[in-house]
Design an enzyme around this catalytic site. Structure first.
Site, PDB file in Angstrom:
ATOM      1  CG  ASP A   1      40.726   1.571  -5.686  1.00 32.68           C
ATOM      2  OD1 ASP A   1      41.726   1.230  -6.307  1.00 32.68           O
ATOM      3  OD2 ASP A   1      40.557   2.195  -4.770  1.00 32.68           O
TER       4      ASP A   1
ATOM      5  NE  ARG B   1      38.652  -5.936   3.875  1.00 28.37           N
ATOM      6  CZ  ARG B   1      39.766  -5.187   3.204  1.00 28.37           C
ATOM      7  NH1 ARG B   1      40.525  -4.229   3.683  1.00 28.37           N
ATOM      8  NH2 ARG B   1      40.101  -5.820   2.169  1.00 28.37           N
TER       9      ARG B   1
ATOM     10  CB  ALA C   1      39.995  -7.968  -6.156  1.00 29.08           C
TER      11      ALA C   1
ATOM     12  NE  ARG D   1      45.365  -8.169   2.638  1.00 27.64           N
ATOM     13  CZ  ARG D   1      45.115  -7.947   3.880  1.00 27.64           C
ATOM     14  NH1 ARG D   1      44.954  -8.772   4.863  1.00 27.64           N
ATOM     15  NH2 ARG D   1      45.132  -6.787   4.264  1.00 27.64           N
TER      16      ARG D   1
END
Length: 505
Positions: A242, A320, A377, A380
């Site tokens: 990632d 989040r 990042a 979506r």
């Protein structure tokens, strides 16, 4: 070029009409077969894509574009071969709810000539039928165009991509021999890498590290490209993880590493994400979410959308957690919840309970889409932009291959990295609905013109082409490399009419 120009003009016209018309305003006359328009890469024989596509715009007899759906079944599309009686072609006509339709089709065999009939109440639309002179190759046919410049012209590729130019500017030259020694020593023990060589349009690979399953995405796009166009001989390393890897400053000896994500603190060469890459390759296959399907599943019309900011996902970043806390404190403004706990399992009692997964297409029941980084990042974003909502995008040091072309307040509403101004931005959006609608439409138009399958193929080709020009030694098939075989197609083999260079015989 005419088709691309026409596409832009029509879509911009739709943006203007949608931004200014009152809700429910629509031409009262029915669509006209003679006046309606059809254009796009799927009407050209030499644009070979896993799923080909083109557009149909409904226009009435006075020449006025429809700006809302004239009905899902308005247009009928038939695709036949002039030679073969039975054709194995899957067709979908997708209603974009803005007066235009996206037609996509996947060919499972190669046909000598293809005729595309676009019908409105049994009358031919625009210049229908369209004749694609054959052979018209399907995705699995290994028949590369030997001239890269001809292929780029057929695909209507842009002359350059800003992110590729930025990435290549970091390197005066690239030495495949030196990289073959130094990159595995530096990264091979702790990271998962693929060392690729493309030689005589064949793909070879050697892997490093334990978790190399994601090589399937890179294998697939390289094999797909080599079936379509002869690639330059090139040797490079792909990071399968990632996080981008190259943290050295440009003044130091940096190594060229291809990654699916970049950051302001690293120097990796950025490619389209594996998620977007797979969605292009598997459109109308095993993937249901892609840049084509999302355009036909954009939820209710703008006035009917819920004026709440929406988010679903897993707990892969501290912000989040903060978002879910904000949602609990302000449920009238934010609907945010976790569908999975992995990174902060000890906090599940604080931020749970978990909610059921929501179909991505149901996201667009809401006007405002919150985009927050995950481990890197949030991949979506292309699909969020392609829908019919506005994106509130977190400021981030991470970026995908297209981020530098996006403009805040033009394509999305920016929010601070710590989300401190999120409530303020949502309130602003509620009070400035017309401006926000224009931002949503501009983001949608960006996605439709920059993130479709033809552009993704162009990006990969241009990236490999520009990188190959920097090589100062000959790319080699190194010890331990294995040939990546093309998938066999015993059921529908194809004959290639192009003459292959002698070194491929």
């Amino acid at each position: 070029m005419f088709l691309r120009t026409l596409s832009r003009l029509l879509l911009l016209s739709c943006l203007d009409l949608l931004a200014h018309e009152s809700p429910g305003a629509q031409a009262r006359k029915p669509p006209s077969a003679a006046k309606s328009l059809a254009w796009g890469p799927g009407l050209e024989a030499n644009v070979v894509l896993p799923a080909r596509f083109f557009y149909v715009q409904a226009v009435d007899s006075s020449g006025r574009n429809f700006t809302s759906s004239p009905g899902e079944k308005t247009f009928e599309v038939k695709i036949v071969s002039a030679v073969e009686q039975l054709t194995r072609i899957w067709i979908q006509v997708l209603d974009r709810q803005d007066g235009s339709f996206l037609v996509r089709y996947r060919m499972y065999a190669t046909y000598t000539n293809v005729h595309i009939h676009i019908l409105l109440k049994n009358k031919h639309v625009a210049k229908s039928p369209f004749f694609l002179k054959g052979p018209v190759y399907h995705e699995g046919c290994d028949c590369p165009q030997t001239s890269g410049s001809v292929w780029e012209a057929d695909m209507h590729c842009p002359q350059s991509f800003p992110q590729i130019d930025r990435d290549m500017a970091l390197f005066d030259s690239v030495d495949p021999d030196r990289n073959a020694q130094e990159i595995p020593q530096r990264f091979g023990q702790r990271q998962s890498l693929c060392h690729y060589t493309v030689k005589d349009n064949k793909v070879y690979v050697k892997t490093f590290g334990e978790h190399v399953g994601f090589r399937i995405f890179m294998d697939s796009i390289l094999l797909s490209l080599t079936r379509k166009v002869r690639l330059p001989d090139v040797e490079f390393f792909v990071n399968l993880g990632d996080w981008p890897l190259e943290k050295r400053k440009p003044t130091e000896k940096i190594h060229p590493i291809f990654s699916w994500c970049g950051s302001n603190n690293t120097r990796d060469i950025v490619m389209p994400t594996y998620d977007l890459t797979e969605s292009v390759l598997e459109t109308m296959g095993r993937v249901s979410l892609d840049m084509l399907s999302v355009q036909a599943n954009t939820g209710p019309t703008w006035p009917q959308k819920n004026a709440t900011a929406f988010w679903r996902g897993r707990d892969s970043r501290q912000e989040r957690l903060e978002l879910v806390k904000l949602s609990r404190a302000h449920p009238d403004m934010i609907d945010a919840a976790f569908t999975n706990f992995f990174f902060f399992k000890h906090d599940e009692s604080l931020y749970g309970p978990l909610v059921k997964h929501v179909s991505f297409f149901d996201f667009f029941k809401y006007k405002y889409q919150i985009n927050i980084d995950g481990t890197v990042a949030a991949y979506r974003l292309p699909y969020l932009l392609g829908g019919d909502s506005v994106v509130l995008k977190q400021e981030s040091s991470y970026y995908e291959h297209f981020y530098n072309e996006l403009q805040p307040w033009e394509h999305y509403i920016p929010i601070r990295a710590d989300l401190r101004d999120l409530l303020e931005k949502i309130q602003w959006a509620r009070e400035h609905d017309k401006e926000v609608r224009k931002i949503a439409l501009a983001g949608q138009q960006f996605a439709r013109s920059h993130l479709m399958g033809d552009r993704i193929f162009c990006y990969y080709y241009k990236l490999l082409q520009e990188y190959s020009k920097l090589q100062v030694t000959e790319p080699k098939i190194r010890k331990g490399m294995e040939l990546v075989e093309q998938p066999s197609d015993d059921l529908f083999p194809c004959s290639c009419h192009r003459k292959r260079p002698k070194d491929e015989l």
